[in-house]
Design a protein around this motif. Sequence first.
Motif, PDB file in Angstrom:
ATOM      1  N   MET A   1       1.210  95.439  60.507  1.00 38.02           N
ATOM      2  CA  MET A   1       1.879  96.871  59.961  1.00 38.02           C
ATOM      3  C   MET A   1       2.171  97.704  61.306  1.00 38.02           C
ATOM      4  N   ASP A   2       3.339  98.697  60.946  1.00 38.34           N
ATOM      5  CA  ASP A   2       3.636  99.380  61.761  1.00 38.34           C
ATOM      6  C   ASP A   2       3.949 100.969  61.315  1.00 38.34           C
ATOM      7  N   PHE A   3       4.063 102.189  61.753  1.00 35.34           N
ATOM      8  CA  PHE A   3       4.387 103.290  60.954  1.00 35.34           C
ATOM      9  C   PHE A   3       5.435 104.316  61.934  1.00 35.34           C
ATOM     10  N   VAL A   4       5.823 105.060  61.026  1.00 43.06           N
ATOM     11  CA  VAL A   4       6.501 106.081  61.687  1.00 43.06           C
ATOM     12  C   VAL A   4       5.890 107.419  61.185  1.00 43.06           C
ATOM     13  N   ALA A   5       5.461 108.422  61.975  1.00 45.34           N
ATOM     14  CA  ALA A   5       4.816 109.623  61.852  1.00 45.34           C
ATOM     15  C   ALA A   5       5.663 110.825  62.349  1.00 45.34           C
TER      16      ALA A   5
ATOM     17  N   GLU B   1      -8.205  97.137  57.843  1.00 38.59           N
ATOM     18  CA  GLU B   1      -9.152  98.257  58.193  1.00 38.59           C
ATOM     19  C   GLU B   1      -9.045  98.629  59.858  1.00 38.59           C
ATOM     20  N   ARG B   2      -8.915  97.243  60.653  1.00 40.21           N
ATOM     21  CA  ARG B   2      -8.828  97.381  61.757  1.00 40.21           C
ATOM     22  C   ARG B   2      -7.291  97.938  62.375  1.00 40.21           C
ATOM     23  N   ILE B   3      -6.572  97.600  61.636  1.00 36.66           N
ATOM     24  CA  ILE B   3      -4.907  98.182  62.161  1.00 36.66           C
ATOM     25  C   ILE B   3      -5.107  99.703  61.896  1.00 36.66           C
TER      26      ILE B   3
END
Length: 126
Positions: free
Chosen positions: A120-124, A53-55
């Motif tokens: 976690m990491d993301f690409v948007a 949730e915090r991430i």
Amino acid sequence: MKYAISAADVPDALGRYSQGTTAGRLIFSAGQVGRDAEDPDVLVDGGPVAECERICDIFEKLLEEVDCSLTDVAAITVYLTDLDYADAVDAVLGRRFGTPGPARTVVEVSALPMAARIEMDFVACR
């Protein structure tokens, strides 16, 4: 051209890297763990669900800096110290990202920074 993202309400990077970057229409986050908003030297209480949730909160802050939201996330990589957390994390991500959800890769790792259970990491894309 590449630009760094620096959001005021996001903990500083643990090393020599940007919180996130943009390159054209793409937005990339650095790997994030569930660092407490009040004391970024510790993780949030509550285990992997609270950390997830915090991430997601951190992701929202990074995306706001470039006028985007979680709905713009195209892919997420999830690193777990125990794959038994996967179902609980999936429930959080399903609720936070909605449908259609981003593509996702889940990897079990032996350890994470700050003894986190999840990173976690993301690409948007804008």
